[in-house]
Design a protein around this motif. Structure first.
Motif, PDB file in Angstrom:
ATOM      1  N   TRP A 168      -1.834  15.298   5.429  1.00  0.00           N
ATOM      2  CA  TRP A 168      -0.438  15.125   5.876  1.00  0.00           C
ATOM      3  C   TRP A 168       0.347  16.422   5.743  1.00  0.00           C
ATOM      4  CZ3 TRP A 168      -1.515  11.432   8.686  1.00  0.00           C
ATOM      5  CH2 TRP A 168      -2.282  10.353   8.253  1.00  0.00           C
ATOM      6  N   ASN A 206     -11.976   5.656   1.206  1.00  0.00           N
ATOM      7  CA  ASN A 206     -11.090   5.108   2.234  1.00  0.00           C
ATOM      8  C   ASN A 206     -11.669   5.423   3.609  1.00  0.00           C
ATOM      9  OD1 ASN A 206      -8.409   4.138   3.351  1.00  0.00           O
ATOM     10  ND2 ASN A 206      -8.491   6.209   4.199  1.00  0.00           N
ATOM     11  N   GLU A 207     -11.908   4.404   4.378  1.00  0.00           N
ATOM     12  CA  GLU A 207     -12.414   4.564   5.759  1.00  0.00           C
ATOM     13  C   GLU A 207     -13.620   5.513   5.816  1.00  0.00           C
ATOM     14  OE1 GLU A 207      -9.007   5.714   8.155  1.00  0.00           O
ATOM     15  OE2 GLU A 207      -8.244   3.664   8.205  1.00  0.00           O
ATOM     16  N   GLU A 244       1.090   5.188   0.140  1.00  0.00           N
ATOM     17  CA  GLU A 244       0.367   6.437   0.390  1.00  0.00           C
ATOM     18  C   GLU A 244       1.339   7.604   0.301  1.00  0.00           C
ATOM     19  OE1 GLU A 244      -2.085   6.778   3.929  1.00  0.00           O
ATOM     20  OE2 GLU A 244      -2.871   8.662   3.089  1.00  0.00           O
ATOM     21  N   ILE A 302       2.349  10.035   2.077  1.00  0.00           N
ATOM     22  CA  ILE A 302       2.394  10.414   3.496  1.00  0.00           C
ATOM     23  C   ILE A 302       3.875  10.433   3.843  1.00  0.00           C
ATOM     24  CG2 ILE A 302       2.158   7.981   4.180  1.00  0.00           C
ATOM     25  CD1 ILE A 302       0.726   8.773   6.690  1.00  0.00           C
ATOM     26  N   TYR A 348      -4.794  -1.143  13.229  1.00  0.00           N
ATOM     27  CA  TYR A 348      -3.610  -0.578  13.880  1.00  0.00           C
ATOM     28  C   TYR A 348      -3.807  -0.834  15.364  1.00  0.00           C
ATOM     29  CZ  TYR A 348      -2.871   1.976   9.515  1.00  0.00           C
ATOM     30  OH  TYR A 348      -2.658   2.307   8.201  1.00  0.00           O
ATOM     31  N   ALA A 368       0.982  -0.884   6.432  1.00  0.00           N
ATOM     32  CA  ALA A 368       0.871   0.569   6.248  1.00  0.00           C
ATOM     33  C   ALA A 368       1.514   1.305   7.423  1.00  0.00           C
ATOM     34  CB  ALA A 368      -0.590   0.971   6.133  1.00  0.00           C
ATOM     35  N   PRO A 369       2.084   2.487   7.128  1.00  0.00           N
ATOM     36  CA  PRO A 369       2.487   2.971   5.803  1.00  0.00           C
ATOM     37  C   PRO A 369       3.782   2.299   5.326  1.00  0.00           C
ATOM     38  CG  PRO A 369       2.071   4.820   7.315  1.00  0.00           C
ATOM     39  CD  PRO A 369       2.162   3.559   8.138  1.00  0.00           C
ATOM     40  N   GLU A 386      -4.660  -2.241   5.284  1.00  0.00           N
ATOM     41  CA  GLU A 386      -3.747  -1.528   6.194  1.00  0.00           C
ATOM     42  C   GLU A 386      -3.667  -2.307   7.499  1.00  0.00           C
ATOM     43  OE1 GLU A 386      -4.546   2.690   6.621  1.00  0.00           O
ATOM     44  OE2 GLU A 386      -5.388   2.779   4.586  1.00  0.00           O
ATOM     45  N   HIS A 396      -9.007  -2.555   8.103  1.00  0.00           N
ATOM     46  CA  HIS A 396      -7.788  -1.889   8.597  1.00  0.00           C
ATOM     47  C   HIS A 396      -7.587  -2.219  10.069  1.00  0.00           C
ATOM     48  CE1 HIS A 396      -8.118   1.588   5.423  1.00  0.00           C
ATOM     49  NE2 HIS A 396      -8.094   0.385   4.883  1.00  0.00           N
ATOM     50  N   GLY A 420      -4.674   6.385   1.631  1.00  0.00           N
ATOM     51  CA  GLY A 420      -5.798   6.279   2.503  1.00  0.00           C
ATOM     52  C   GLY A 420      -6.373   7.680   2.665  1.00  0.00           C
ATOM     53  N   CYS A 421      -6.029   8.325   3.786  1.00  0.00           N
ATOM     54  CA  CYS A 421      -6.558   9.674   4.043  1.00  0.00           C
ATOM     55  C   CYS A 421      -6.182  10.655   2.942  1.00  0.00           C
ATOM     56  CB  CYS A 421      -6.029  10.195   5.374  1.00  0.00           C
ATOM     57  SG  CYS A 421      -6.566   9.220   6.775  1.00  0.00           S
ATOM     58  N   TRP A 427       3.936   9.824  10.498  1.00  0.00           N
ATOM     59  CA  TRP A 427       3.318   8.600  11.009  1.00  0.00           C
ATOM     60  C   TRP A 427       4.398   7.590  11.348  1.00  0.00           C
ATOM     61  CZ3 TRP A 427      -2.144   7.412  10.868  1.00  0.00           C
ATOM     62  CH2 TRP A 427      -2.452   6.111  11.274  1.00  0.00           C
ATOM     63  N   PHE A 438       0.871  -1.174   0.000  1.00  0.00           N
ATOM     64  CA  PHE A 438       0.000   0.000   0.000  1.00  0.00           C
ATOM     65  C   PHE A 438       0.907   1.223   0.000  1.00  0.00           C
ATOM     66  CE2 PHE A 438      -2.165   3.015   3.142  1.00  0.00           C
ATOM     67  CZ  PHE A 438      -2.729   3.769   2.125  1.00  0.00           C
TER      68      PHE A 438
HETATM   69  O1  AHR Z   1      -1.687   4.572   7.018  1.00  0.00           O
HETATM   70  C1  AHR Z   1      -1.933   5.804   7.565  1.00  0.00           C
HETATM   71  C2  AHR Z   1      -3.417   6.156   7.605  1.00  0.00           C
HETATM   72  O2  AHR Z   1      -4.111   5.287   8.421  1.00  0.00           O
HETATM   73  C3  AHR Z   1      -4.145   6.055   6.291  1.00  0.00           C
HETATM   74  O3  AHR Z   1      -4.052   7.222   5.558  1.00  0.00           O
HETATM   75  C4  AHR Z   1      -5.553   5.835   6.688  1.00  0.00           C
HETATM   76  O4  AHR Z   1      -6.262   5.066   5.755  1.00  0.00           O
HETATM   77  C5  AHR Z   1      -5.468   5.189   8.045  1.00  0.00           C
HETATM   78  O5  AHR Z   1      -6.244   5.831   8.956  1.00  0.00           O
END
Ligand code: AHR
Length: 666
Positions: free
Chosen positions: A300, A387-388, A65, A67, A438, A504-505, A465, A436, A268-269, A515, A63
């Protein structure tokens, strides 16, 4: 890169050190191992062909991004930051940083004017020299661009400079590549032109070959002649890029080594934007680079000139042999949502993007692609709608409009919804649902079972993610990678319902950490993988392999294991057994294999261990290989093997299944 190739010079040195311990531990008589194993386990692997199940070809991918300056100032090799002078906005006066003046306010004045040759990029830089000849400092006056925290300029390599210039007077400008403070010139060229030659915007282009190196270098324009000149769209690209397509080679070779089966992009974002007007729009990111307006990514919080645009992502996927997964904005950002009644133009935009990728070279958008050098269509078969965004205003209504229009025009397109279908039934059609996660290390370890209870029919899961984060991960710990490896083993086991997964990321430019953690860390000249990067290399053969039933019996609850049979590029059958030890005890492991049709080719079998003395260890620029896989010969390869599995480790046993020349040449 082959497994053999993993071992660069440094790791070979490490290999010598670890080998001594390891040959003792991997032996038919594990009782003599120096590691004290408090736990024991038996792993039974059924390697017979009839009991295996094919893992989807797509299972593990990446993935990407935009960012952490992953793209601009990252994989996109452009060295000039704010090359079009639009980063401060399209109104003037605006901030033209990081361009910086050379001289002082009495000798030079620099500002922005709306006088560009490019309609969508109205702003250009005005440089006014107030001094002439001897009245000017001997170093001249002008401007320099330091790139993204310093340009990496390499001795003897080629760099292509393009810029656009206009002046009311004759010009005599020296354009140079220098070290960080300009005291050492690495390459230089002079632009000498009469006023009539440059009274209209003029494109100048030439090649630099530096005679020295600098990792924090800069590009400068200086003069010792009084007068005004304007600059616009200034680009400096290394000529040696990944497959010649504009990507930084060192960063892309790290990615290619993961053998990703898909590339989810561009974010994503980042796709959503904080506000819709700042979201990534593909139509503004195709065509000649000078004409792309660029945009401020307000999630970002940095400017991207969009040199890395929709076309480049498709090209990158093709170069990596990865299926592109195009995440499109569905009219929903973090703060605003387009009413479904007004969504038609967004849907048309999505259809146009597919035509751009897949249409014939004489279609409206296919012809734009062809003009960019790719007359053949790209293979685009996956699109994520947002995304989300599930649950946000108008998401489902908008999704349905996108879904029906895309399926109607392109029935083979796989559509990914943002709504989670794990443990529930979707109220809308989809081919995949996005998942996703985390979380903490222990929760990630437990989530190895999360898809055990998933419905075996309906849309497939796309874990687009996943990562351990916060205190368990820091900037990328061994602990995080162990939990993630266990999670991925769970995905392999559940790959009848999970078809795609990506960490991710992927990237972070160490100068702009938005991040933590990330898989690959870089600056202008150096790169290293975090343990989570190296962990992913254990899974690169899984896509398209056969999953062999593997069961563990143990007094430890900290283990996860899987077995696959796969074909090497030269068509040799190989068996790979992976085991994660998430706990702090060493484990006496017996591996019992049944159903082997070929004998194990011991000389061509090896073990690879990822571990470290402290589970919170991380890699860094000063110690980039502190936590990396270490490979050793598998001396006792047999259908009944014993090994001591180290605490806090990922271990793989790679076995060639016939008398072949496959595997390590160490
Ligand atoms: O991976 C970082 C961010 O986490 C992504 O932009 C988003 O999809 C998620 O909230």
């Amino acid at each position: 890169m082959s497994w053999q190739g993993i071992m660069d010079f440094k790791k070979r040195a490490q290999f010598v050190l670890v080998h001594a311990l390891f040959v003792v531990c991997i032996t038919a008589n594990y009782g003599v191992c120096e590691l004290k194993a408090n736990k024991s386990a038996t792993l039974s692997v059924d390697a017979s062909s009839q009991s295996g199940r094919k893992i989807p070809d797509t299972l593990f991918g990446i993935f990407f991004e935009e960012i952490n300056h992953a793209g601009a100032g990252g994989i996109w090799a452009e060295l000039v930051s704010n090359r079009g002078f639009e980063a401060g906005g399209q109104n003037t006066p605006s901030d033209f940083s990081p361009w910086t003046i050379i001289g002082d306010e009495t000798t030079v004045s620099v500002g922005t004017d709306r006088t560009s040759p490019f309609k969508r990029n109205p702003v250009a830089l005005r440089v006014q020299s107030n001094c002439d000849a001897d009245a000017c400092p001997s170093t001249g006056v002008g401007v320099y661009n330091p790139g993204y925290w310093g340009m990496n300029l390499e001795n003897g390599k080629g760099y292509k400079l393009i810029f656009h210039i206009k002046s009311l007077d004759s010009v005599d400008i020296s354009v140079s590549l220098t070290n960080s403070d300009g005291s050492q010139t690495l390459a230089t060229n002079n632009i000498v032109a009469s006023a009539s030659d440059v009274s209209d915007w003029t494109k100048v282009q030439f090649e630099f070959v530096p005679t020295g190196s600098a990792t924090g270098g800069r590009l400068q324009f200086i003069t010792r002649r009084k007068g005004v000149f304007w600059l616009d769209q200034v680009s400096l690209m290394p000529m040696d890029t990944y497959m010649g397509h504009g990507f930084r080679k060192d960063l892309l070779s790290m990615v290619a080594d993961l053998k990703p089966r898909f590339l989810r992009f561009p974010g994503g974002c980042y796709v959503e934007g904080e506000r819709l007007w700042n979201a990534f729009r593909w139509t503004a990111a195709v065509g000649p680079w000078e004409e792309r307006p660029g945009h401020f990514g307000d999630v970002w919080n940095y400017w991207s000139d969009d040199g890395l645009g929709y076309f480049e992502f498709l090209q990158l996927a093709e170069d990596l042999g990865a299926a592109p997964v195009w995440v499109i904005n569905n009219g929903v950002s973090h703060q605003d949502s387009v009413n479904t009644a007004n969504i038609a133009s967004w849907v048309k935009d999505a259809l146009d993007s597919i035509e751009f990728a897949r249409g014939s070279a004489d279609s409206t958008w296919g012809s734009v692609r062809a003009s960019m050098g790719h007359p053949e269509p790209f293979t685009l078969k996956y699109m994520a709608i947002g995304n989300e965004d599930c649950g946000k205003n108008y998401y489902t209504g908008n999704y349905l409009k996108f879904y029906s229009a895309i399926k109607n025009a392109y029935p083979d397109m796989n559509i990914i919804t943002n709504c989670n279908a794990l443990g529930t039934t979707l109220d809308h059609p989809a081919d995949y649902y996005d998942f996703h996660t985390y979380t903490t290390a222990s929760s990630m370890f437990s989530q190895k079972n999360v898809f055990n209870s998933a419905k075996r029919s309906g849309p497939k899961a796309f874990v687009s993610e996943y990562a351990v984060w916060q205190s368990d991960a820091g900037k990328g710990s061994l602990l995080a990678s162990l939990a993630e490896a266990a999670f991925l083993i769970g995905l392999e086991t559940n790959s009848d319902v999970v078809e795609m997964a990506s960490y991710a990321p992927l990237f972070v430019n160490d100068n702009d950490r938005r991040w933590n953690p990330d898989a690959i860390v870089f600056n202008s000249s150096h790169v290293y993988g975090t343990p989570s990067y190296w962990m992913q290399q254990y899974f690169r053969e899984s896509g398209g392999a056969i999953l062999n039933p593997a069961t563990i019996q143990s007094d430890s609850s900290s283990l996860a294991a899987s077995a696959i049979t796969w074909k090497s590029p030269d068509n040799l059958e190989c068996l790979k057994i992976k085991i994660v030890n998430f706990g702090s005890d060493a484990v006496n492991l017996t591996i019992s294999m049944s159903g082997l049709t070929n004998s194990i080719d011991t000389p061509n079998s090896f073990t690879t261990v990822l571990t470290s003395s402290n589970v919170m260890d991380e890699n860094s620029f000063s110690n980039p290989t502190k936590v990396v896989p270490v490979q050793t010969p598998l001396t006792n390869a047999n259908s009944q093997m014993h090994a001591v599995i180290q605490p806090h480790s990922i271990t793989s046993f790679d076995m060639a299944l016939a008398q072949t020349s496959y595997a390590a040449d160490m």
